[in-house]
Design a protein around this motif. Structure first.
Motif, short mmCIF file in Angstrom:
data_model
loop_
_atom_site.label_atom_id
_atom_site.label_comp_id
_atom_site.label_asym_id
_atom_site.label_seq_id
_atom_site.Cartn_x
_atom_site.Cartn_y
_atom_site.Cartn_z
N THR A 149 0.99 -1.21 0.04
CA THR A 149 -0.07 0.05 -0.06
C THR A 149 0.88 1.06 0.08
O THR A 149 2.06 1.09 -0.14
CB THR A 149 -0.89 0.01 1.33
OG1 THR A 149 -0.08 -0.27 2.39
CG2 THR A 149 -1.91 -1.08 1.34
N PRO A 160 -0.65 0.24 -9.95
CA PRO A 160 -1.80 -0.55 -9.29
C PRO A 160 -1.64 -1.92 -9.75
O PRO A 160 -1.63 -2.30 -11.00
CB PRO A 160 -3.13 0.29 -9.74
CG PRO A 160 -2.67 1.45 -10.31
CD PRO A 160 -1.29 1.55 -10.77
N ARG A 163 -7.10 -4.78 -6.06
CA ARG A 163 -7.92 -4.18 -4.88
C ARG A 163 -8.40 -5.09 -3.82
O ARG A 163 -8.79 -6.30 -4.39
CB ARG A 163 -9.12 -3.34 -5.66
CG ARG A 163 -8.44 -2.16 -6.35
CD ARG A 163 -9.73 -1.13 -6.72
NE ARG A 163 -9.23 -0.09 -7.39
CZ ARG A 163 -9.04 0.90 -6.72
NH1 ARG A 163 -8.99 1.11 -5.35
NH2 ARG A 163 -8.65 2.22 -7.31
N ARG A 267 -5.79 -0.68 -1.71
CA ARG A 267 -5.25 -0.76 -3.18
C ARG A 267 -3.66 -1.27 -3.01
O ARG A 267 -3.00 -0.52 -2.25
CB ARG A 267 -5.16 0.61 -3.79
CG ARG A 267 -5.06 0.45 -5.16
CD ARG A 267 -4.72 1.93 -5.90
NE ARG A 267 -3.58 2.38 -5.60
CZ ARG A 267 -3.07 3.60 -6.05
NH1 ARG A 267 -3.94 4.45 -6.60
NH2 ARG A 267 -1.80 4.17 -5.80
N ASP A 269 -0.08 -1.83 -4.75
CA ASP A 269 0.57 -1.46 -5.79
C ASP A 269 1.79 -2.18 -6.04
O ASP A 269 2.55 -2.70 -4.90
CB ASP A 269 0.90 0.14 -5.93
CG ASP A 269 -0.45 0.82 -5.87
OD1 ASP A 269 -1.53 0.25 -6.12
OD2 ASP A 269 -0.36 2.12 -5.59
N ALA A 306 -6.75 -4.75 -10.34
CA ALA A 306 -6.90 -3.61 -10.62
C ALA A 306 -6.85 -3.12 -12.10
O ALA A 306 -6.32 -3.70 -12.85
CB ALA A 306 -5.88 -2.48 -9.76
#
Length: 306
Positions: A149, A160, A163, A267, A269, A306
């Protein structure tokens, strides 16, 4: 002694073939250049290595020992160059990934399995920890990249990846288990069991409660999500966790329900150092990850690409 690899390889070829003509054909060089290379090697060593006549080439005692050493050096060089080639092609080396424990335990195994089927000689190094330590691993260069995150910065580029939806985590016999969904306000009315303040989970749950103007002072706080899961299973309160964390809660009897009003996603990444090239093996790993995303490979319930 300044014997060159070319001289040692030339001598080894002649000694094995017992013929300058056959060795020259094998190496695709002229016989005269091969003869000069062997003569130069003998001069540098100060020893006769071969006894020659018009038809035969025989090794002297010094020649036998030189052949043994020459083959060791030539084979080591050949092996080393092949290893270097594999590294430069991303077929060997180490991929160092810094990530959150839930990603390391739940999301990464299928990616690593797919990657190592293609590149079994690449070693994986997984550095799991909390958000700030994970990002610090990338900034320090200990990790090639992170899956975590956090927000983009001047030093880190974020891409990204997935999720991860928050769910309510409830004791098995709790009244809220009878509902298909649970709101954050519902959780705020119950004894809330929180993870430590240095966790990304805590940061996001605090933000969700603030969004609905609800005060949820923790009834208890623990640094490990498995500990929180045990407290919930014992009936000491309720909690909220991203779906990817659920397998880490332990074996106690807990029930989870989707959280709404608002729906909150964590989210995750890929974080990389800005303007810093990745080692090729790490690039190949990220390509494997992108292939799995393009194929929409299955993710745990509540987790989406994502």
């Amino acid at each position: 002694m300044e014997s060159t690899l070319r001289q040692l390889a030339a001598y080894a070829a002649v000694a094995r073939a017992a013929s300058f003509t056959a060795a020259a054909a094998q190496l695709h060089v002229s016989q005269s250049s091969l003869s000069r290379a062997v003569a130069d090697l003998e001069r540098q060593l100060g020893a006769q290595l071969l006894e020659r006549d018009t038809r035969n080439v025989r090794l002297t005692a010094a020649g036998v020992e030189t052949l043994r050493i020459a083959e060791q050096i030539v084979n080591a060089h050949r092996s080393g160059m092949k290893e270097l080639e594999r590294f430069l092609l991303g077929e060997s080396g180490t991929v160092a990934v810094a990530t959150l424990p839930s990603v390391a335990a739940v999301l990464l195994p299928q990616v690593i399995s797919a990657f190592r089927r293609q590149r079994p000689q690449v070693t994986m190094q997984i550095m799991d920890g909390l958000e700030q330590s994970v990002l610090g691993r990338v900034l320090s260069g200990d990790a090639d990249f992170a899956i975590t995150t956090g927000e983009p910065s001047g030093q880190l580029e974020h891409r990204p990846l997935v999720r991860d939806r928050f769910v309510a985590v409830l004791p098995q016999d709790h009244p809220l288990t009878g509902r298909p969904v649970v709101s954050w306000e519902d959780l705020a009315r119950e004894p809330f069991l929180a993870v430590g303040r240095d966790s990304s989970v805590r940061r996001l749950t605090d933000a969700a409660f603030a969004q609905v103007d609800a005060r949820a002072a923790p009834a208890a706080e623990a640094g490990n999500v498995a500990t929180v899961g045990g407290l919930v299973a014992a009936g000491l309160g309720v909690s909220a966790m991203p779906a990817l964390v659920l397998p880490l809660l332990g074996t106690g009897p807990v029930v989870h329900r989707p959280l709404v009003a608002p729906v909150v996603d964590r989210r995750l990444d890929i974080a990389l150092r800005t303007r810093r090239p990745l080692p090729l093996a790490a690039q190949r790993f990220l390509e494997t990850l992108e292939e799995l995303r393009a194929q929409r490979c299955d993710l745990p319930p509540g987790v989406t690409w994502a």
